[in-house]
Design a protein around this motif. Sequence first.
Motif, mmCIF file in Angstrom:
data_model
loop_
_atom_site.group_PDB
_atom_site.id
_atom_site.type_symbol
_atom_site.label_atom_id
_atom_site.label_comp_id
_atom_site.label_asym_id
_atom_site.label_seq_id
_atom_site.Cartn_x
_atom_site.Cartn_y
_atom_site.Cartn_z
ATOM 1 N N LYS A 81 19.385 22.913 36.480
ATOM 2 C CA LYS A 81 18.174 22.976 37.311
ATOM 3 C C LYS A 81 17.028 22.333 36.560
ATOM 4 O O LYS A 81 16.950 22.441 35.339
ATOM 5 C CB LYS A 81 17.818 24.435 37.614
ATOM 6 N N VAL B 141 7.200 40.114 22.515
ATOM 7 C CA VAL B 141 8.197 39.093 22.821
ATOM 8 C C VAL B 141 9.408 39.280 21.912
ATOM 9 O O VAL B 141 9.278 39.512 20.726
ATOM 10 C CB VAL B 141 7.608 37.693 22.602
ATOM 11 N N ARG B 142 10.564 39.187 22.517
ATOM 12 C CA ARG B 142 11.795 39.305 21.741
ATOM 13 C C ARG B 142 12.161 37.912 21.249
ATOM 14 O O ARG B 142 12.178 36.963 22.040
ATOM 15 C CB ARG B 142 12.894 39.870 22.639
ATOM 16 N N TYR C 263 12.954 29.537 40.750
ATOM 17 C CA TYR C 263 13.351 30.626 39.845
ATOM 18 C C TYR C 263 14.315 30.093 38.793
ATOM 19 O O TYR C 263 15.290 29.408 39.122
ATOM 20 C CB TYR C 263 14.020 31.751 40.636
ATOM 21 N N THR C 264 14.031 30.418 37.555
ATOM 22 C CA THR C 264 14.887 29.978 36.463
ATOM 23 C C THR C 264 15.667 31.170 35.917
ATOM 24 O O THR C 264 15.078 32.181 35.565
ATOM 25 C CB THR C 264 14.036 29.388 35.329
ATOM 26 N N VAL C 265 16.953 31.015 35.890
ATOM 27 C CA VAL C 265 17.784 32.102 35.357
ATOM 28 C C VAL C 265 17.861 31.945 33.846
ATOM 29 O O VAL C 265 18.240 30.883 33.350
ATOM 30 C CB VAL C 265 19.204 32.057 35.950
ATOM 31 N N PRO C 266 17.513 32.987 33.104
ATOM 32 C CA PRO C 266 17.635 32.882 31.643
ATOM 33 C C PRO C 266 19.086 32.612 31.239
ATOM 34 O O PRO C 266 20.024 33.089 31.879
ATOM 35 C CB PRO C 266 17.169 34.253 31.155
ATOM 36 N N ASN D 48 11.013 36.582 27.761
ATOM 37 C CA ASN D 48 10.253 37.841 27.817
ATOM 38 C C ASN D 48 10.368 38.518 29.172
ATOM 39 O O ASN D 48 9.410 39.099 29.656
ATOM 40 C CB ASN D 48 8.785 37.558 27.479
ATOM 41 N N LEU E 179 13.974 34.585 20.178
ATOM 42 C CA LEU E 179 15.046 33.899 20.903
ATOM 43 C C LEU E 179 16.411 34.168 20.265
ATOM 44 O O LEU E 179 17.421 34.336 20.958
ATOM 45 C CB LEU E 179 14.749 32.399 20.926
ATOM 46 N N THR F 8 14.125 28.741 28.627
ATOM 47 C CA THR F 8 14.580 29.924 29.368
ATOM 48 C C THR F 8 13.626 31.058 29.024
ATOM 49 O O THR F 8 13.125 31.126 27.909
ATOM 50 C CB THR F 8 15.995 30.326 28.978
ATOM 51 N N HIS G 25 18.239 37.106 21.500
ATOM 52 C CA HIS G 25 18.938 36.920 22.775
ATOM 53 C C HIS G 25 20.312 36.300 22.543
ATOM 54 O O HIS G 25 21.297 36.691 23.155
ATOM 55 C CB HIS G 25 18.110 36.029 23.710
ATOM 56 N N THR H 287 2.083 45.175 27.350
ATOM 57 C CA THR H 287 3.364 44.537 27.673
ATOM 58 C C THR H 287 4.234 44.573 26.415
ATOM 59 O O THR H 287 3.717 44.548 25.301
ATOM 60 C CB THR H 287 3.167 43.075 28.106
ATOM 61 N N PRO H 288 5.530 44.626 26.594
ATOM 62 C CA PRO H 288 6.394 44.684 25.408
ATOM 63 C C PRO H 288 6.284 43.413 24.590
ATOM 64 O O PRO H 288 6.025 42.340 25.149
ATOM 65 C CB PRO H 288 7.801 44.837 26.014
#
Lengths: 560, 80
Positions: free
Chosen positions: B38, A160-161, A230-233, B50, A163, B47, A166, A157-158
Amino acid sequence: MNRLLQRSRHEEALSQSDGSTRPPSPQPARSGRGRIPRRFQKCRELETIVEGPANQKPAMRHSLSLNLPLVAADLRRRRGLGVSRVRLLTSAATALGFKARTAVWRNFSSRGGSVRASLATITLLFLLLFACSALADQRFPPPDFSETNHELPTTTTPPVRALWLHYLDVAVLLGAMGLAVWFIYRKRSRRGLFWLSIFSLAYFGFWRKGCVCAIGAPQNVILGLFDPNYTVPLVVTAFFIIPLVFALFAGRAFCSGVCPHGALQDLVLVKPVKVPAWLEHTLGVIPFLFLGFGLAFAATGTGFPICRYDPIVPIFRLNGPSLLVALAAATLLIGMFVGRPYCRFLCPYGALLKVAALASKWRVRVTPDICTQCQLCEHSCPFGAMREPTPGTVEPKLLVPERRRLGWLVLLVPVLIAGGVWIGGQLAVPMAKLNPTVELAERYLAQKTAPVDYGVMTPEALSLQRAEHDPEALLLAAANWRERFKLACLLFGGWVGLVLGIKLVSLSLRTRRTDFEPDRGACFACARCFRSCPQELVRIGQMPASELPGTGVAPQTAKT
Amino acid sequence: MMSKQTQETPNRREFFRGGARYALLAGLAAVSAVLLKKPGTPLAGQTCVNRGFCRGCGAVTDCGLPQALSFKQATQRRSS
């Protein structure tokens, strides 16, 4: 070529009608392909006629940019040309004068063609270089190597980027948006926008591999609204909101300088052709339908089709399914002749931006100051966004049937929505089969009634074997998915009806324009049209202000 | 005919356009508020960092996102 031949024959005929041989007039710079653009041909012809005798009469040449009727009279009197011929020639050169037209034409021909062709060639060569790796297709499920004892490499798996990276993406997006607006509205700089789009292509396209991108973000948002689990980033929310907010104030600045998809298509654009209006209107509906489909599909939680069938992302990733790589190649090939085909005829986020740009506070203006309606910007937009001025007054007799038709179309909108909802309801069951759980449940039931012998262990047989463990749970889950699909299909059907209805209504609306101006929604704010305006050339010092009308004399044209 | 390219003169069309603009802006603000408010979605830390991949994610042990919780449950079940 034929046109050139005709023109030379015509000039020859004109010189014979003069009864004298004209000295060769100074030839303006020709474009790279050695052709004079059609819109400048009459202007060039007029220049050829007048510049000859103007060698002996400088006052005549000077007066041309000031008083066109005087030129027309002189052409009739001295050259012996017929009234219709003179009218044809002078109608091509407006009160602005052909000198300004020629200056604009020189500006076009000195840059443009060859640079565009080289950029397109370099881009295509670069993409071809990586085409081989792009064609390496992944197989899912992986092939069975149990007989040869070959060990499959473990799935990685790639990493972790971090934070902060982002947040850096959001900061870069904000900075790029701000710069784009500054280049469009303050600097009026195509060059600045071009380099900004190259940066965006490198950063958001090839470095971030087209993800995170604003185009797919609406799907995350709609799933976040429909699915409580579902959580939206935060970054995705920002990428969805920021370009739209900018569009509400400054139009489609995102498309012009920040979107990597648009930047790549801009690079390969060599010779844009005009798409017929009927085709443009028809294809222009597709982004809205694709948006509706993508959102409906995403709301069910089945998948993100906008990302899955994006024809540009495989280029950024230098990898992808063969079908998508072929689609990407086709998009770029079409993009050489049709400006931004993906943005105009497919991009769902572009549809959202289009709606937002219709309500934008500021709009792109071709001219920095005054519009003289010289029509030089008429063909300057490779995306067909330039609109002509409309006639000032309309006869009331003509308005009556138009209003009646508009009324009928407005009444038709709810009918279309209802029809769409009904069709959507009918399509819910077949559409639900796109969900793997529903598809497996149906196959499971079919296997019970009419067993199929799969022979060797295929993925289908394997999934059926797993379904045997807990068939009740599978059927219950499938029923839940079907309910979700039913709602999504009803909404999507209604959306299709609404889009078609609004399109029909918008085609019947009468818009009033006093100048040549880009359409608010269709304009990508790419700043290409700026340099077609003589006023802009004067502003940036590429043309003396004395060549504009209304300078010194001719006050009758300076009405504001 | 020339026309000065200044700001749009206020008229009925501009009025509606302004109304639509601020209505859309309010809609976007509402969507953002719903998404950010939420449960389990504070501004930072909760959030997904990954792209939804829990395996190999350094933040999974302290993560309270639904996917992470189910991932942790599944891995615990597997180890026990």
